[in-house]
Design a protein around this motif. Sequence first.
Motif, PDB file in Angstrom:
ATOM      1  N   PHE A  82       0.807  -1.218   0.000  1.00  0.00           N
ATOM      2  CA  PHE A  82       0.000   0.000   0.000  1.00  0.00           C
ATOM      3  C   PHE A  82       0.843   1.272   0.000  1.00  0.00           C
ATOM      4  N   PRO A  83       1.782   1.466   0.945  1.00  0.00           N
ATOM      5  CA  PRO A  83       2.546   2.723   0.910  1.00  0.00           C
ATOM      6  C   PRO A  83       3.436   2.855  -0.323  1.00  0.00           C
ATOM      7  N   LEU A  84       3.983   1.727  -0.804  1.00  0.00           N
ATOM      8  CA  LEU A  84       4.804   1.788  -2.022  1.00  0.00           C
ATOM      9  C   LEU A  84       3.967   2.229  -3.220  1.00  0.00           C
ATOM     10  N   TRP A  85       2.827   1.575  -3.400  1.00  0.00           N
ATOM     11  CA  TRP A  85       1.962   1.865  -4.538  1.00  0.00           C
ATOM     12  C   TRP A  85       1.427   3.294  -4.450  1.00  0.00           C
ATOM     13  N   LEU A  86       1.027   3.694  -3.259  1.00  0.00           N
ATOM     14  CA  LEU A  86       0.525   5.046  -3.074  1.00  0.00           C
ATOM     15  C   LEU A  86       1.618   6.073  -3.387  1.00  0.00           C
ATOM     16  N   TYR A  87       2.835   5.822  -2.933  1.00  0.00           N
ATOM     17  CA  TYR A  87       3.950   6.727  -3.226  1.00  0.00           C
ATOM     18  C   TYR A  87       4.153   6.861  -4.734  1.00  0.00           C
ATOM     19  N   VAL A  88       4.127   5.734  -5.436  1.00  0.00           N
ATOM     20  CA  VAL A  88       4.334   5.751  -6.887  1.00  0.00           C
ATOM     21  C   VAL A  88       3.241   6.565  -7.582  1.00  0.00           C
ATOM     22  N   THR A  89       2.003   6.377  -7.186  1.00  0.00           N
ATOM     23  CA  THR A  89       0.915   7.098  -7.849  1.00  0.00           C
ATOM     24  C   THR A  89       0.939   8.593  -7.519  1.00  0.00           C
ATOM     25  N   VAL A  90       1.214   8.932  -6.281  1.00  0.00           N
ATOM     26  CA  VAL A  90       1.251  10.349  -5.894  1.00  0.00           C
ATOM     27  C   VAL A  90       2.445  11.053  -6.535  1.00  0.00           C
ATOM     28  N   THR A  91       3.613  10.427  -6.501  1.00  0.00           N
ATOM     29  CA  THR A  91       4.781  11.072  -7.107  1.00  0.00           C
ATOM     30  C   THR A  91       4.636  11.147  -8.625  1.00  0.00           C
ATOM     31  N   GLY A  92       3.903  10.231  -9.220  1.00  0.00           N
ATOM     32  CA  GLY A  92       3.633  10.319 -10.655  1.00  0.00           C
ATOM     33  C   GLY A  92       2.904  11.607 -10.996  1.00  0.00           C
ATOM     34  N   VAL A  93       1.944  11.966 -10.185  1.00  0.00           N
ATOM     35  CA  VAL A  93       1.203  13.222 -10.390  1.00  0.00           C
ATOM     36  C   VAL A  93       2.120  14.423 -10.149  1.00  0.00           C
ATOM     37  N   ILE A  94       2.906  14.367  -9.103  1.00  0.00           N
ATOM     38  CA  ILE A  94       3.801  15.487  -8.778  1.00  0.00           C
ATOM     39  C   ILE A  94       4.834  15.691  -9.887  1.00  0.00           C
ATOM     40  N   VAL A  95       5.428  14.603 -10.355  1.00  0.00           N
ATOM     41  CA  VAL A  95       6.409  14.688 -11.441  1.00  0.00           C
ATOM     42  C   VAL A  95       5.755  15.297 -12.688  1.00  0.00           C
ATOM     43  N   TYR A  96       4.544  14.857 -13.006  1.00  0.00           N
ATOM     44  CA  TYR A  96       3.834  15.438 -14.152  1.00  0.00           C
ATOM     45  C   TYR A  96       3.627  16.945 -13.956  1.00  0.00           C
ATOM     46  N   LEU A  97       3.150  17.344 -12.785  1.00  0.00           N
ATOM     47  CA  LEU A  97       2.900  18.769 -12.532  1.00  0.00           C
ATOM     48  C   LEU A  97       4.187  19.590 -12.628  1.00  0.00           C
ATOM     49  N   MET A  98       5.295  18.994 -12.213  1.00  0.00           N
ATOM     50  CA  MET A  98       6.566  19.715 -12.259  1.00  0.00           C
ATOM     51  C   MET A  98       7.106  19.857 -13.680  1.00  0.00           C
ATOM     52  N   ILE A  99       6.878  18.854 -14.526  1.00  0.00           N
ATOM     53  CA  ILE A  99       7.429  18.916 -15.887  1.00  0.00           C
ATOM     54  C   ILE A  99       6.453  19.487 -16.905  1.00  0.00           C
ATOM     55  N   SER A 100       5.172  19.544 -16.574  1.00  0.00           N
ATOM     56  CA  SER A 100       4.171  19.979 -17.548  1.00  0.00           C
ATOM     57  C   SER A 100       4.423  21.367 -18.154  1.00  0.00           C
ATOM     58  N   PRO A 101       4.997  22.319 -17.426  1.00  0.00           N
ATOM     59  CA  PRO A 101       5.257  23.619 -18.087  1.00  0.00           C
ATOM     60  C   PRO A 101       6.286  23.537 -19.214  1.00  0.00           C
ATOM     61  N   TYR A 102       7.041  22.440 -19.292  1.00  0.00           N
ATOM     62  CA  TYR A 102       8.107  22.320 -20.259  1.00  0.00           C
ATOM     63  C   TYR A 102       7.730  21.485 -21.486  1.00  0.00           C
ATOM     64  N   TYR A 103       6.491  20.989 -21.519  1.00  0.00           N
ATOM     65  CA  TYR A 103       6.046  20.271 -22.719  1.00  0.00           C
ATOM     66  C   TYR A 103       5.985  21.244 -23.876  1.00  0.00           C
ATOM     67  N   ALA A 104       6.397  20.768 -25.049  1.00  0.00           N
ATOM     68  CA  ALA A 104       6.426  21.640 -26.252  1.00  0.00           C
ATOM     69  C   ALA A 104       5.024  21.991 -26.715  1.00  0.00           C
TER      70      ALA A 104
END
Length: 173
Positions: free
Chosen positions: A151-173
């Motif tokens: 549970f904590p591993l899977w939750l970490y992966v899903t939450v950080t997936g969203v955070i990583v997307y939010l952090m990189i989204s301004p740089y999409y072409a």
Amino acid sequence: MEKTLVQKYKPLVIALSVIIPLAVAALFSIKIEGYDLSFLPPIYASTNGLTSLLLIAAFVAIKNGNRNLHEKLMKGSVVLSALFLVLYVAYHITSDPTPFGGEGAIRTVYFVLLISHITLSVVVIPFVLFTYLRAWGGEFEAHRKLAKITFPLWLYVTVTGVIVYLMISPYYA
């Protein structure tokens, strides 16, 4: 003596746990031209976010003794994670990589999150599959013990997936 589901499917779980990450890594070297799937990142990030919510709801459901709801929410989590993987691969085999443009401390934070996200997304595969098999096979005590790690591993992966997307989204072409 009849094999348990875990014993029966252990070779498949191990194979999937190796094949999925290797296939995803190999697909990064493949580029299919002529398709614009630039609309996918917010969709696959949303599947991660929804998976996070389902995982939390499933945790609450089982803590409240609602096994039926827990089971439905967990099946939904597995389906959404599989959908994420398909969409993620489809995007990355049709699009050029997006470099992160942040600087300073935020760059370090981004890469720490990204590297831990990627690493744990590989690690969590057998945990999810074996946890699921234990529940499916009625081995609820073994399921519960493994779920405390999964549970904590899977939750970490899903939450950080969203955070990583939010952090990189301004740089999409």
